[in-house]
Scaffold this motif. Structure first.
Motif, PDB file in Angstrom:
ATOM      1  N   ALA A  18      -6.024  20.622   8.534  1.00 27.74           N
ATOM      2  CA  ALA A  18      -4.681  21.192   8.522  1.00 27.74           C
ATOM      3  C   ALA A  18      -4.231  21.427   9.947  1.00 27.74           C
ATOM      4  O   ALA A  18      -4.817  22.210  10.667  1.00 27.74           O
ATOM      5  N   ASN A  19      -3.214  20.710  10.353  1.00 26.35           N
ATOM      6  CA  ASN A  19      -2.717  20.806  11.718  1.00 26.35           C
ATOM      7  C   ASN A  19      -1.288  21.295  11.685  1.00 26.35           C
ATOM      8  O   ASN A  19      -0.484  20.813  10.926  1.00 26.35           O
ATOM      9  N   ALA A  20      -0.995  22.249  12.533  1.00 22.93           N
ATOM     10  CA  ALA A  20       0.358  22.778  12.618  1.00 22.93           C
ATOM     11  C   ALA A  20       1.084  22.181  13.823  1.00 22.93           C
ATOM     12  O   ALA A  20       2.023  22.777  14.322  1.00 22.93           O
ATOM     13  N   ALA A  21       0.638  21.021  14.307  1.00 28.15           N
ATOM     14  CA  ALA A  21       1.294  20.400  15.456  1.00 28.15           C
ATOM     15  C   ALA A  21       2.756  20.139  15.134  1.00 28.15           C
ATOM     16  O   ALA A  21       3.096  19.702  14.038  1.00 28.15           O
ATOM     17  N   THR A  22       3.608  20.424  16.107  1.00 33.02           N
ATOM     18  CA  THR A  22       5.042  20.267  15.937  1.00 33.02           C
ATOM     19  C   THR A  22       5.588  19.429  17.085  1.00 33.02           C
ATOM     20  O   THR A  22       5.302  19.705  18.244  1.00 33.02           O
ATOM     21  N   VAL A  23       6.374  18.430  16.750  1.00 32.90           N
ATOM     22  CA  VAL A  23       7.018  17.606  17.770  1.00 32.90           C
ATOM     23  C   VAL A  23       8.397  18.192  18.047  1.00 32.90           C
ATOM     24  O   VAL A  23       9.157  18.491  17.136  1.00 32.90           O
ATOM     25  N   PRO A  46      -0.972  21.111  19.556  1.00 28.99           N
ATOM     26  CA  PRO A  46      -1.500  19.793  19.196  1.00 28.99           C
ATOM     27  C   PRO A  46      -2.838  19.813  18.464  1.00 28.99           C
ATOM     28  O   PRO A  46      -3.127  18.892  17.707  1.00 28.99           O
ATOM     29  N   PHE A  47      -3.647  20.857  18.677  1.00 28.57           N
ATOM     30  CA  PHE A  47      -4.977  20.887  18.063  1.00 28.57           C
ATOM     31  C   PHE A  47      -5.165  22.115  17.165  1.00 28.57           C
ATOM     32  O   PHE A  47      -6.301  22.517  16.929  1.00 28.57           O
ATOM     33  N   ALA A  48      -4.079  22.695  16.685  1.00 28.22           N
ATOM     34  CA  ALA A  48      -4.169  23.897  15.853  1.00 28.22           C
ATOM     35  C   ALA A  48      -5.038  23.628  14.627  1.00 28.22           C
ATOM     36  O   ALA A  48      -4.838  22.661  13.903  1.00 28.22           O
ATOM     37  N   GLY A  49      -6.033  24.469  14.420  1.00 29.43           N
ATOM     38  CA  GLY A  49      -6.910  24.352  13.265  1.00 29.43           C
ATOM     39  C   GLY A  49      -7.917  23.223  13.340  1.00 29.43           C
ATOM     40  O   GLY A  49      -8.549  22.897  12.340  1.00 29.43           O
ATOM     41  N   MET A  50      -8.093  22.624  14.520  1.00 28.08           N
ATOM     42  CA  MET A  50      -9.024  21.500  14.651  1.00 28.08           C
ATOM     43  C   MET A  50     -10.254  21.891  15.447  1.00 28.08           C
ATOM     44  O   MET A  50     -10.237  22.832  16.225  1.00 28.08           O
ATOM     45  N   ASN A 103      -9.289  18.113  23.289  1.00 31.85           N
ATOM     46  CA  ASN A 103      -8.856  19.453  22.894  1.00 31.85           C
ATOM     47  C   ASN A 103      -9.403  20.449  23.915  1.00 31.85           C
ATOM     48  O   ASN A 103     -10.579  20.767  23.917  1.00 31.85           O
ATOM     49  N   GLU A 104      -8.512  20.911  24.789  1.00 31.44           N
ATOM     50  CA  GLU A 104      -8.892  21.904  25.797  1.00 31.44           C
ATOM     51  C   GLU A 104      -8.108  23.195  25.582  1.00 31.44           C
ATOM     52  O   GLU A 104      -7.890  23.951  26.528  1.00 31.44           O
ATOM     53  N   GLY A 105      -7.660  23.393  24.342  1.00 39.83           N
ATOM     54  CA  GLY A 105      -6.917  24.600  24.015  1.00 39.83           C
ATOM     55  C   GLY A 105      -5.470  24.578  24.479  1.00 39.83           C
ATOM     56  O   GLY A 105      -4.845  25.629  24.594  1.00 39.83           O
ATOM     57  N   GLN A 106      -4.916  23.392  24.734  1.00 40.05           N
ATOM     58  CA  GLN A 106      -3.537  23.293  25.189  1.00 40.05           C
ATOM     59  C   GLN A 106      -2.583  23.859  24.134  1.00 40.05           C
ATOM     60  O   GLN A 106      -2.749  23.622  22.955  1.00 40.05           O
ATOM     61  N   SER A 107      -1.575  24.577  24.597  1.00 35.77           N
ATOM     62  CA  SER A 107      -0.563  25.074  23.670  1.00 35.77           C
ATOM     63  C   SER A 107       0.510  24.010  23.441  1.00 35.77           C
ATOM     64  O   SER A 107       1.153  23.986  22.405  1.00 35.77           O
ATOM     65  N   SER A 108       0.676  23.115  24.419  1.00 36.29           N
ATOM     66  CA  SER A 108       1.610  21.999  24.260  1.00 36.29           C
ATOM     67  C   SER A 108       1.390  21.003  25.392  1.00 36.29           C
ATOM     68  O   SER A 108       0.770  21.319  26.405  1.00 36.29           O
ATOM     69  N   ASN A 136       0.041   2.565  13.147  1.00 35.80           N
ATOM     70  CA  ASN A 136       0.465   2.731  14.535  1.00 35.80           C
ATOM     71  C   ASN A 136       1.410   3.912  14.702  1.00 35.80           C
ATOM     72  O   ASN A 136       1.816   4.224  15.808  1.00 35.80           O
ATOM     73  N   HIS A 137       1.807   4.515  13.605  1.00 34.40           N
ATOM     74  CA  HIS A 137       2.745   5.636  13.644  1.00 34.40           C
ATOM     75  C   HIS A 137       2.018   6.952  13.427  1.00 34.40           C
ATOM     76  O   HIS A 137       0.917   6.990  12.899  1.00 34.40           O
ATOM     77  N   GLY A 138       2.672   8.028  13.839  1.00 34.85           N
ATOM     78  CA  GLY A 138       2.126   9.364  13.646  1.00 34.85           C
ATOM     79  C   GLY A 138       1.252   9.772  14.812  1.00 34.85           C
ATOM     80  O   GLY A 138       1.239   9.153  15.873  1.00 34.85           O
ATOM     81  N   LEU A 139       0.539  10.858  14.608  1.00 40.62           N
ATOM     82  CA  LEU A 139      -0.422  11.372  15.585  1.00 40.62           C
ATOM     83  C   LEU A 139      -1.796  10.951  15.099  1.00 40.62           C
ATOM     84  O   LEU A 139      -2.212  11.332  14.005  1.00 40.62           O
ATOM     85  N   ASN A 140      -2.497  10.154  15.868  1.00 34.84           N
ATOM     86  CA  ASN A 140      -3.786   9.610  15.440  1.00 34.84           C
ATOM     87  C   ASN A 140      -4.921  10.281  16.208  1.00 34.84           C
ATOM     88  O   ASN A 140      -5.095  10.061  17.406  1.00 34.84           O
ATOM     89  N   TYR A 141      -5.672  11.103  15.483  1.00 37.70           N
ATOM     90  CA  TYR A 141      -6.776  11.873  16.050  1.00 37.70           C
ATOM     91  C   TYR A 141      -8.097  11.163  15.799  1.00 37.70           C
ATOM     92  O   TYR A 141      -8.217  10.366  14.873  1.00 37.70           O
ATOM     93  N   LEU A 142      -9.095  11.481  16.603  1.00 36.49           N
ATOM     94  CA  LEU A 142     -10.415  10.868  16.479  1.00 36.49           C
ATOM     95  C   LEU A 142     -11.086  11.247  15.159  1.00 36.49           C
ATOM     96  O   LEU A 142     -11.571  10.383  14.439  1.00 36.49           O
TER      97      LEU A 142
END
Length: 184
Positions: A18-23, A46-50, A103-108, A136-142
């Motif tokens: 569950a990711n709360a990432a917002t564009v 970008p990494f909320a809940g990950m 994921n280094e804890g960035q807020s944005s 190819n679309h969306g946010l693609n995480y490892l």
């Protein structure tokens, strides 16, 4: 007891993705007809809940905008991203980074910049969306699967400033009055 542990583990697995990432589309510069301006494509949380080991590998989107008021000059991914837009087809933009953005804890952070020319005044719609099933679309995480990317904004484009016609009229009348007095 084992059933509760299994249920807790299942709940953890289900919420781990569950990711709360917002564009967010953030306008930069003056938004005036006849001038160019930029829209930052920013990713908040970008990494909320990950997991701390997660990486963002790539992103991609379809761009839609009001072409009666806007003309796209280009897309530029942020530093550290390779532009994959040429591979995606018309109206689609994206980039990748291998290894991914850790994921280094960035807020944005900024994904890229859209460059526009304002053709006229008014509220112009700009939308980013993903096509279902397009990898190819969306946010693609490892470790988490691809996540939908949706964003929109309605920047208000100001008209070109008109000359102050009332001031010009007053100056013209003043000149006529001065000329008339001189003639007498």
């Amino acid at each position: 007891m084992k059933f509760r542990s299994l249920l807790a583990a299942l709940a953890l697995v289900c919420t781990a993705g569950a990711n709360a990432a917002t564009v967010v589309l953030q306008p930069l510069g003056e938004l005036r007809a006849g001038q160019s301006f930029d829209l930052l494509v920013r990713l908040d949380d970008p990494f909320a809940g990950m997991d701390a080991m997660e990486e963002l590998l790539s992103f991609g989107f379809r761009l839609g905008f009001d072409n009666s008021l806007l003309s796209l000059s280009g897309f530029q991914p942020a530093q550290g991203w390779d532009d994959d837009s040429g591979w995606l087809g018309a109206g689609q933009y994206g980039a990748s980074s291998f290894p991914g953005l850790a994921n280094e804890g960035q807020s944005s952070f900024v994904l890229g910049t859209l460059h526009f020319m304002a053709l006229g005044a008014g509220a112009a719609q700009v939308m980013l969306s993903t096509d279902a099933g397009n990898l190819n679309h969306g946010l693609n995480y490892l470790w988490n699967g691809p996540m939908e990317l949706q964003a929109g904004t309605w920047p208000t484009l100001a008209p070109v400033p008109e000359p102050a016609t009332a001031l010009m009229l007053a100056a013209g009348l003043g000149m006529l009055a001065g000329w008339r007095r001189k003639a007498q």
